[in-house]
Design an enzyme around this catalytic site. Sequence first.
Site, PDB file in Angstrom:
ATOM      1  N   ASP A 195       0.815  -1.220   0.000  1.00  0.00           N
ATOM      2  CA  ASP A 195       0.000   0.000   0.000  1.00  0.00           C
ATOM      3  C   ASP A 195       0.849   1.271   0.000  1.00  0.00           C
ATOM      4  O   ASP A 195       0.633   2.165  -0.819  1.00  0.00           O
ATOM      5  CB  ASP A 195      -0.940   0.021   1.218  1.00  0.00           C
ATOM      6  CG  ASP A 195      -2.161  -0.870   0.993  1.00  0.00           C
ATOM      7  OD1 ASP A 195      -2.424  -1.247  -0.172  1.00  0.00           O
ATOM      8  OD2 ASP A 195      -2.844  -1.192   1.984  1.00  0.00           O
ATOM      9  N   ASP A 255      -5.966   3.711  13.052  1.00  0.00           N
ATOM     10  CA  ASP A 255      -4.676   4.346  12.815  1.00  0.00           C
ATOM     11  C   ASP A 255      -4.808   5.653  12.037  1.00  0.00           C
ATOM     12  O   ASP A 255      -4.100   6.616  12.303  1.00  0.00           O
ATOM     13  CB  ASP A 255      -3.732   3.371  12.098  1.00  0.00           C
ATOM     14  CG  ASP A 255      -3.255   2.256  13.025  1.00  0.00           C
ATOM     15  OD1 ASP A 255      -3.103   2.532  14.234  1.00  0.00           O
ATOM     16  OD2 ASP A 255      -3.053   1.127  12.563  1.00  0.00           O
ATOM     17  N   ARG A 283       1.725   5.515  16.828  1.00  0.00           N
ATOM     18  CA  ARG A 283       1.202   6.450  15.837  1.00  0.00           C
ATOM     19  C   ARG A 283       1.529   7.910  16.123  1.00  0.00           C
ATOM     20  O   ARG A 283       1.953   8.639  15.231  1.00  0.00           O
ATOM     21  CB  ARG A 283      -0.304   6.246  15.659  1.00  0.00           C
ATOM     22  CG  ARG A 283      -0.647   4.832  15.145  1.00  0.00           C
ATOM     23  CD  ARG A 283      -0.015   4.562  13.790  1.00  0.00           C
ATOM     24  NE  ARG A 283      -0.263   3.224  13.271  1.00  0.00           N
ATOM     25  CZ  ARG A 283       0.620   2.230  13.267  1.00  0.00           C
ATOM     26  NH1 ARG A 283       1.817   2.418  13.783  1.00  0.00           N
ATOM     27  NH2 ARG A 283       0.328   1.058  12.749  1.00  0.00           N
ATOM     28  N   SER A 334      -3.302  -9.052   8.259  1.00  0.00           N
ATOM     29  CA  SER A 334      -2.825  -7.679   8.327  1.00  0.00           C
ATOM     30  C   SER A 334      -2.073  -7.536   9.635  1.00  0.00           C
ATOM     31  O   SER A 334      -2.623  -7.765  10.714  1.00  0.00           O
ATOM     32  CB  SER A 334      -4.010  -6.709   8.276  1.00  0.00           C
ATOM     33  OG  SER A 334      -3.606  -5.448   8.754  1.00  0.00           O
TER      34      SER A 334
HETATM   35  N1  ARG Z   1      -6.680  -2.615  16.473  1.00  0.00           N
HETATM   36  C1  ARG Z   1      -5.387  -2.228  16.905  1.00  0.00           C
HETATM   37  C2  ARG Z   1      -5.343  -0.766  17.206  1.00  0.00           C
HETATM   38  O1  ARG Z   1      -6.222  -0.070  16.814  1.00  0.00           O
HETATM   39  C3  ARG Z   1      -4.322  -2.637  15.929  1.00  0.00           C
HETATM   40  C4  ARG Z   1      -4.277  -1.898  14.645  1.00  0.00           C
HETATM   41  C5  ARG Z   1      -3.370  -2.558  13.708  1.00  0.00           C
HETATM   42  N2  ARG Z   1      -2.979  -1.679  12.664  1.00  0.00           N
HETATM   43  C6  ARG Z   1      -2.630  -2.121  11.464  1.00  0.00           C
HETATM   44  N3  ARG Z   1      -2.279  -1.220  10.597  1.00  0.00           N
HETATM   45  N4  ARG Z   1      -2.651  -3.388  11.152  1.00  0.00           N
HETATM   46  O2  ARG Z   1      -4.447  -0.299  17.853  1.00  0.00           O
END
Ligand code: ARG
Length: 401
Positions: free
Chosen positions: A16, A126, A97, A177
Amino acid sequence: MGRADKVVLAYSGGVDTTVCIPYLMREWGVKEVITLAADLGQGDELEPIRQKALAAGVAESLVADLTGEFIRDYAFPAIQANALYENRYPLSTALARPLIAKALVEAADRYGADAVAHGCTGKGNDQVRFDVAIAALNPGLKVLAPAREWGMSREQTIAYGEGHGLSFPVKKSSPYSIDRNLLGRSVEAGPLEDPMNEPLEEVFLMTQAIEATPDQPEYIDLGFTRGVPTHLNGVALEPVALVSQLNDVVGRHGVGRIDMVENRLVGIKSREIYEAPALLVLIDAHRDLESLTLTADVTHYKRGIEETYSHLVYNGLWYSPLKLALDAFIQQTQERVTGTVRVKLFKGNARVVGRQSDLALYTEALATYSSDDQFDHRAAEGFIYVWGLPTRVWSEKLRQG
Ligand code: ARG
């Protein structure tokens, strides 16, 4: 007219974010893309990633080593806050993040970019964390999120990239993922989308299956100084060394896995598998040390603060006035949270089995049931009379009808 002239793109080396490079230039009229790959201790080799961005046509390919700052300024404060979203998720992805956002904003400033970009889709947390953190740090900066708008499937995305001279070596493509940094891994999608499916062993990397763990228990001593993890088995360690060594020891015993259905900010429930061996044990041990060193009222009041704090971090408000105010409260409470916690690791369990602090409020002379007892038992009667008085009055009134 393009959407921006010069863009700093958060870059992971994945499909991506790689496709974002030609997409930004061809579809959105961006003149110059600068990529920034963040090293958060995820264990990837960053030089090939840097080269990959250059091959995709970027003007600059930056690598930022953020691991030390990540652990010191993001993970450790979260440990002091005993931060667990919905009582379970120690925010290992969420904490990264705001730091990546900060690095993007700083790079944009340094290179005179008018926008930053990320590869998040429109369904996750995210994107919220990036967009809000960037807005907090530089409200004048544009945020571009191509993957939120391009509406391409995985196959279409790859085809688009190939159509623009990119090649994606046919690695056995994973149905999952995955996000990863030194604190942990988060795994979603593929067979995990059915919450009844037990995760296959293949999703785990930092923790052993119980079947493969040592047959002898292992004890570790975790030392904290003002709420900050500083020692492992009596040895003073830098933050990154402490977390990585602890990940190894704890993970070897099969500790640190979480399987949960969580509530995303965007309203979707999602099934998540996490591994966060060191972080989970550190939070447990830290909370235990607080039970020894904080007064009852501070401990109880702090629970509510911790809950609010966890929500703020999960929901992208790391840089926000309420977060700053909670930080001040939490820091004040940590002044005397210094001492050692002993944890026993065995077959998927990490159990606190001992704690010690020179600043302990626990007083054996008051707690003891032996003849050394110094507690004034007669004082209890008067106390209970006053304590129970409102209830007594209420009951008498009730009986009178
Ligand atoms: N659900 C988790 C969170 O919001 C993990 C997110 C995973 N992010 C990803 N880009 N795969 O912190």
